[in-house]
Design an enzyme around this catalytic site. Structure first.
Site, PDB file in Angstrom:
ATOM      1  N   ASN A   9      32.090 -68.330  34.335  1.00  0.00           N
ATOM      2  CA  ASN A   9      31.174 -68.391  33.193  1.00  0.00           C
ATOM      3  C   ASN A   9      29.941 -69.182  33.642  1.00  0.00           C
ATOM      4  OD1 ASN A   9      29.842 -68.856  30.796  1.00  0.00           O
ATOM      5  ND2 ASN A   9      31.404 -70.230  29.938  1.00  0.00           N
ATOM      6  N   TRP A  10      28.853 -68.467  33.844  1.00  0.00           N
ATOM      7  CA  TRP A  10      27.639 -69.137  34.340  1.00  0.00           C
ATOM      8  C   TRP A  10      26.903 -69.896  33.232  1.00  0.00           C
ATOM      9  CZ3 TRP A  10      24.432 -65.953  38.467  1.00  0.00           C
ATOM     10  CH2 TRP A  10      25.196 -65.852  39.639  1.00  0.00           C
ATOM     11  N   LYS A  11      27.326 -69.702  31.986  1.00  0.00           N
ATOM     12  CA  LYS A  11      26.650 -70.347  30.844  1.00  0.00           C
ATOM     13  C   LYS A  11      25.138 -70.093  30.918  1.00  0.00           C
ATOM     14  CE  LYS A  11      30.300 -73.750  30.908  1.00  0.00           C
ATOM     15  NZ  LYS A  11      30.816 -74.981  30.343  1.00  0.00           N
ATOM     16  N   GLU A  94      31.812 -73.975  23.302  1.00  0.00           N
ATOM     17  CA  GLU A  94      30.385 -74.314  23.138  1.00  0.00           C
ATOM     18  C   GLU A  94      29.746 -73.443  22.055  1.00  0.00           C
ATOM     19  OE1 GLU A  94      29.344 -74.005  27.290  1.00  0.00           O
ATOM     20  OE2 GLU A  94      30.500 -75.815  27.696  1.00  0.00           O
ATOM     21  N   GLU A 162      41.228 -73.462  26.913  1.00  0.00           N
ATOM     22  CA  GLU A 162      40.247 -74.395  27.459  1.00  0.00           C
ATOM     23  C   GLU A 162      40.201 -75.660  26.595  1.00  0.00           C
ATOM     24  OE1 GLU A 162      37.174 -72.145  29.998  1.00  0.00           O
ATOM     25  OE2 GLU A 162      36.434 -72.253  27.960  1.00  0.00           O
ATOM     26  N   GLY A 228      33.666 -72.715  34.814  1.00  0.00           N
ATOM     27  CA  GLY A 228      32.250 -72.904  34.528  1.00  0.00           C
ATOM     28  C   GLY A 228      31.501 -73.336  35.774  1.00  0.00           C
ATOM     29  N   GLY A 229      31.310 -74.653  35.905  1.00  0.00           N
ATOM     30  CA  GLY A 229      30.481 -75.204  36.976  1.00  0.00           C
ATOM     31  C   GLY A 229      30.800 -74.691  38.368  1.00  0.00           C
TER      32      GLY A 229
END
Ligand code: PEP
Length: 246
Positions: A9-11, A94, A162, A228-229
């Site tokens: 997930n690159w957000k 988020e 999550e 994510g990161g």
């Protein structure tokens, strides 16, 4: 035997130049696990082009429940599919926090995802206060029931656990705590969907890194990760894909 998934997930990160990371992932996308990459909407079409012919599915990070209409700034599931996506993340914490998304909204978005032929990756997870209060399983059970429509199958839906307090913090639950939630989710899915409930893939998400992915993916009922990161750089994400490859 459930196939593992390494999902990124690159957000709100990534410009066209970032697509070089996708090219660099290709050598480890050897087909032993499913790889899903969810860039910002601006990059879905271009990433789908780069990923063509590789074992990489491109996904969106959200969609509206309507097919079209007066919803400024929103994106329909059909638009994601048209841009080359095969999946979409729904109900990420988020989005639940920043955009006040409710279980019912996530439920309707999942219906839209299926309508467009996308796999829905439905996220659930407790806050730190909820964990401290001992209500984790109640919260997760409620989110799962409220966000997952009746038509869910092992093919059209993936569930991601999550814990909100583990996202982007470098903190993770213990392996026992992860197993407790994933076993609970499996039980709820089997209760509701019968034997098909055994086939749903359950992802763990929250500070997964190349260094902890293998031990997390070996936990009971963990069928991969939502990352994510550590999905932003091929040098990190390739280690996680390799852990999912087994
Ligand atoms: C996420 O946002 O889905 C996530 C798991 O983030 P991170 O891996 O950075 O904790």
């Amino acid at each position: 035997m459930r196939r593992k998934i390494a999902a990124g997930n690159w957000k709100m990160n990534g410009l066209k130049a970032s697509l070089a990371e996708v090219e660099a992932l290709k050598p480890v996308c050897t087909g032993e696990c499913d790889v899903i990459l969810c860039p910002p909407a601006t990059l879905v079409a271009a990433m789908a082009e780069v990923a063509k012919g590789a074992n990489i599915t491109v996904g969106g990070q959200d969609c509206h429940w309507n097919e079209s209409g007066a919803h400024t700034g929103d994106i329909a599931a059909e638009m994601l599919a048209d841009a080359g996506a095969g999946a979409v993340i729904l109900g990420h914490s988020e989005r639940r926090a920043d955009h006040c998304e409710t279980d019912m909204m996530v439920h309707n978005k999942a219906l839209a995802a299926w309508r467009a032929g996308l796999q829905a990756i439905i996220c659930v997870g407790e806050t730190e206060a909820e964990r401290d209060a001992g209500t984790t399983l109640d919260i997760i059970g409620g989110q799962l029931a409220g966000s997952t429509p009746d038509g869910a199958t092992a093919e059209n839906t993936v569930i991601a656990y999550e814990p909100v307090w583990a996202i982007g913090t470098g903190r993770t639950p213990t392996l026992e705590e992860i197993a407790e939630v994933h076993d609970f989710l499996r039980g709820r899915l089997v209760e509701r969907f019968g034997l098909d409930g055994e086939g749903f893939r359950l992802l763990y998400g929250g500070s997964v890194k190349p260094g902890n992915a293998a031990e997390i993916f070996a936990v009971s009922n963990v069928d991969g990760g939502l990352v994510g990161g550590a999905s932003l750089k091929a040098s990190d994400f390739s280690g996680i894909i390799q852990a999912a490859n087994g």
